[in-house]
Design a protein around this motif. Structure first.
Motif, PDB file in Angstrom:
ATOM      1  N   THR A   1      48.099  36.055  35.957  1.00  0.00           N
ATOM      2  CA  THR A   1      48.582  35.861  34.596  1.00  0.00           C
ATOM      3  C   THR A   1      47.952  36.920  33.709  1.00  0.00           C
ATOM      4  OG1 THR A   1      48.930  34.190  32.852  1.00  0.00           O
ATOM      5  CG2 THR A   1      46.741  34.262  33.899  1.00  0.00           C
ATOM      6  N   ALA A   2      48.317  36.922  32.437  1.00  0.00           N
ATOM      7  CA  ALA A   2      47.799  37.929  31.516  1.00  0.00           C
ATOM      8  C   ALA A   2      46.282  37.815  31.391  1.00  0.00           C
ATOM      9  CB  ALA A   2      48.452  37.769  30.152  1.00  0.00           C
ATOM     10  N   ALA A   3      45.597  38.957  31.488  1.00  0.00           N
ATOM     11  CA  ALA A   3      44.135  38.973  31.425  1.00  0.00           C
ATOM     12  C   ALA A   3      43.613  39.137  30.007  1.00  0.00           C
ATOM     13  CB  ALA A   3      43.593  40.097  32.301  1.00  0.00           C
ATOM     14  N   THR A   4      44.502  39.363  29.054  1.00  0.00           N
ATOM     15  CA  THR A   4      44.091  39.513  27.666  1.00  0.00           C
ATOM     16  C   THR A   4      44.857  38.527  26.791  1.00  0.00           C
ATOM     17  OG1 THR A   4      45.793  41.176  27.176  1.00  0.00           O
ATOM     18  CG2 THR A   4      43.690  41.976  28.031  1.00  0.00           C
ATOM     19  N   ALA A   5      44.366  38.354  25.580  1.00  0.00           N
ATOM     20  CA  ALA A   5      45.016  37.442  24.646  1.00  0.00           C
ATOM     21  C   ALA A   5      46.339  38.033  24.179  1.00  0.00           C
ATOM     22  CB  ALA A   5      44.098  37.192  23.449  1.00  0.00           C
ATOM     23  N   GLY A   6      47.186  37.168  23.659  1.00  0.00           N
ATOM     24  CA  GLY A   6      48.424  37.653  23.079  1.00  0.00           C
ATOM     25  C   GLY A   6      49.683  37.145  23.741  1.00  0.00           C
TER      26      GLY A   6
ATOM     27  N   LEU B   1      52.679  29.773  27.542  1.00  0.00           N
ATOM     28  CA  LEU B   1      52.820  29.685  28.988  1.00  0.00           C
ATOM     29  C   LEU B   1      52.493  28.273  29.474  1.00  0.00           C
ATOM     30  CD1 LEU B   1      51.249  33.087  30.063  1.00  0.00           C
ATOM     31  CD2 LEU B   1      53.663  32.472  29.944  1.00  0.00           C
ATOM     32  N   PRO B   2      53.184  27.802  30.508  1.00  0.00           N
ATOM     33  CA  PRO B   2      52.965  26.438  30.988  1.00  0.00           C
ATOM     34  C   PRO B   2      51.609  26.283  31.670  1.00  0.00           C
ATOM     35  CG  PRO B   2      54.458  27.598  32.445  1.00  0.00           C
ATOM     36  CD  PRO B   2      54.255  28.493  31.255  1.00  0.00           C
ATOM     37  N   PRO B   3      51.027  25.092  31.608  1.00  0.00           N
ATOM     38  CA  PRO B   3      49.746  24.840  32.257  1.00  0.00           C
ATOM     39  C   PRO B   3      49.918  24.690  33.766  1.00  0.00           C
ATOM     40  CG  PRO B   3      50.597  22.812  31.342  1.00  0.00           C
ATOM     41  CD  PRO B   3      51.552  23.896  30.914  1.00  0.00           C
ATOM     42  N   PRO B   4      48.810  24.615  34.499  1.00  0.00           N
ATOM     43  CA  PRO B   4      48.904  24.361  35.943  1.00  0.00           C
ATOM     44  C   PRO B   4      49.615  23.034  36.211  1.00  0.00           C
ATOM     45  CG  PRO B   4      46.715  25.124  35.369  1.00  0.00           C
ATOM     46  CD  PRO B   4      47.426  24.861  34.078  1.00  0.00           C
ATOM     47  N   SER B   5      50.059  22.857  37.437  1.00  0.00           N
ATOM     48  CA  SER B   5      50.766  21.636  37.820  1.00  0.00           C
ATOM     49  C   SER B   5      49.838  20.429  37.748  1.00  0.00           C
ATOM     50  CB  SER B   5      51.311  21.773  39.246  1.00  0.00           C
ATOM     51  OG  SER B   5      50.236  21.768  40.182  1.00  0.00           O
ATOM     52  N   GLU B   6      50.436  19.251  37.750  1.00  0.00           N
ATOM     53  CA  GLU B   6      49.642  18.022  37.743  1.00  0.00           C
ATOM     54  C   GLU B   6      48.770  17.935  38.983  1.00  0.00           C
ATOM     55  OE1 GLU B   6      51.945  14.538  37.208  1.00  0.00           O
ATOM     56  OE2 GLU B   6      52.873  15.208  35.331  1.00  0.00           O
ATOM     57  N   ALA B   7      49.309  18.372  40.120  1.00  0.00           N
ATOM     58  CA  ALA B   7      48.543  18.335  41.365  1.00  0.00           C
ATOM     59  C   ALA B   7      47.299  19.208  41.264  1.00  0.00           C
ATOM     60  CB  ALA B   7      49.414  18.788  42.535  1.00  0.00           C
ATOM     61  N   PHE B   8      47.439  20.370  40.644  1.00  0.00           N
ATOM     62  CA  PHE B   8      46.293  21.263  40.480  1.00  0.00           C
ATOM     63  C   PHE B   8      45.249  20.619  39.575  1.00  0.00           C
ATOM     64  CE2 PHE B   8      43.886  24.543  38.320  1.00  0.00           C
ATOM     65  CZ  PHE B   8      43.553  25.422  39.335  1.00  0.00           C
ATOM     66  N   GLY B   9      45.692  20.095  38.440  1.00  0.00           N
ATOM     67  CA  GLY B   9      44.768  19.456  37.510  1.00  0.00           C
ATOM     68  C   GLY B   9      44.051  18.275  38.125  1.00  0.00           C
ATOM     69  N   ARG B  10      44.791  17.497  38.892  1.00  0.00           N
ATOM     70  CA  ARG B  10      44.194  16.329  39.537  1.00  0.00           C
ATOM     71  C   ARG B  10      43.147  16.748  40.563  1.00  0.00           C
ATOM     72  NH1 ARG B  10      48.558  14.069  40.216  1.00  0.00           N
ATOM     73  NH2 ARG B  10      49.084  14.848  42.295  1.00  0.00           N
TER      74      ARG B  10
ATOM     75  N   PRO C   1      52.294  28.737  37.044  1.00  0.00           N
ATOM     76  CA  PRO C   1      53.736  28.561  37.264  1.00  0.00           C
ATOM     77  C   PRO C   1      54.501  29.869  37.045  1.00  0.00           C
ATOM     78  CG  PRO C   1      52.845  26.687  36.071  1.00  0.00           C
ATOM     79  CD  PRO C   1      51.737  27.703  36.150  1.00  0.00           C
ATOM     80  N   PRO C   2      55.714  29.967  37.590  1.00  0.00           N
ATOM     81  CA  PRO C   2      56.464  31.228  37.596  1.00  0.00           C
ATOM     82  C   PRO C   2      56.576  31.928  36.248  1.00  0.00           C
ATOM     83  CG  PRO C   2      57.571  29.598  38.944  1.00  0.00           C
ATOM     84  CD  PRO C   2      56.440  28.883  38.286  1.00  0.00           C
ATOM     85  N   ALA C   3      56.571  31.171  35.156  1.00  0.00           N
ATOM     86  CA  ALA C   3      56.688  31.799  33.838  1.00  0.00           C
ATOM     87  C   ALA C   3      55.551  32.784  33.567  1.00  0.00           C
ATOM     88  CB  ALA C   3      56.713  30.729  32.744  1.00  0.00           C
TER      89      ALA C   3
END
Length: 282
Positions: free
Chosen positions: A128-133, A137-146, A236-238
């Motif tokens: 994903t983007a390494a800098t701000a700006g 963008l969508p967060p990680p999946s529920e499975a990842f967070g869990r 996620p793909p976005a």
């Protein structure tokens, strides 16, 4: 392949090269908490056979490189970028094609922003983007967070570490394809046995966002290829699509059903894409 220990930026780094040093150089940058073993031998050989001089290395706190006591790394995140520069210096490479996966893709972006004349091209995988700006963008999946919030590991037990990393790899692979449990277990066990201190990989988790501000990704001038899986649970793909939009002229290759990382099932299209991309730049 030839293994070589180098001294750079105050630490010792374990490196390995494949192929002919007179061929165009490709530096492989692995993600956080992962040694160069995750750029598997057969993948590196496939890149080298196509006429590339391939270099991989253990980040500090992974594999056989210098490690520090877990919990308080005495270095900033920017030192991981400086380490990549040091690897090129040690091999006498003035500029290379950088291929980074996950956080390694972030390091490659920062490298390109800091020292553009040493970057022939970028290949950014599962990142994903390494800098701000880049917003929205969508967060990680529920499975990842869990998994991140509930899974525990005893870092003093090799078996506990292997099982934890196996479960983590299974989750990162996504839910669209069969998971190669036997092959992944072998890789993880070999990586753990090879490491000076496998528990030191936790230090990378403490470096998230620990980097000085840079300019926008739109200032990257290196020809860029973004490779992203459609089933990536961490980014996620976005994230891949946004990255390709931010970097001028970047191209996007989506891998149907792929999760996070460089999966064996995708080696052929990834290697082909890297060969094609770096040939065009040359």
């Amino acid at each position: 392949m030839t293994e070589r220990m180098i001294r750079s930026n105050g630490v010792e780094l374990c490196t390995e090269s494949f192929g002919d040093p007179t061929d165009p150089p490709v530096l492989l940058i692995m993600g956080a908490g992962a040694s160069m073993m995750w750029w598997e031998d057969a993948f590196c050989r496939a890149l080298a056979v196509g006429g590339r001089f391939v270099i991989r290395y253990d980040h500090r706190d992974t594999g056989r490189s210098t490690g520090f006591p877990p919990g308080l790394p005495p270095y900033p995140g920017d030192d991981l970028v400086a380490d990549a520069v040091g690897v090129l210096d040690a091999y006498g490479v003035p500029a290379a094609h950088l291929v980074g996966v996950s956080a390694g893709g972030g390091l490659a972006q920062l490298f390109a922003l800091d020292i553009p004349d040493r970057v022939r091209s970028l290949v950014l995988i599962s990142t994903t983007a390494a800098t701000a700006g880049v917003a929205g963008l969508p967060p990680p999946s529920e499975a990842f967070g869990r998994f991140v919030s509930t899974t525990t590991v005893d870092w003093s037990s090799a078996e506990s570490v292997v099982e934890y990393q196996l479960d983590y790899a299974r989750m990162l692979a996504g839910d669209k394809r069969p998971f190669d449990e036997a092959g992944m277990r072998d890789l993880i066990r070999a990586d753990a046995e090879r490491a000076r201190d496998i528990a030191a990989v936790r230090n990378h988790d403490l470096l998230a966002g620990d980097s000085r501000p840079r300019g926008p990704l739109s200032s990257i001038t290196a020809p860029t290829l973004v490779i992203h899986g459609t089933a990536d649970p961490m980014f996620p793909p976005a994230h891949g699509a946004a990255l390709a939009e931010e970097i001028p002229g970047a191209r996007l290759l989506m891998l149907e059903g792929a999760g996070h990382g460089v999966e064996r099932a995708d080696w052929e299209p990834i290697v082909h894409a890297i060969h094609e991309h770096t040939s065009e730049v040359r």
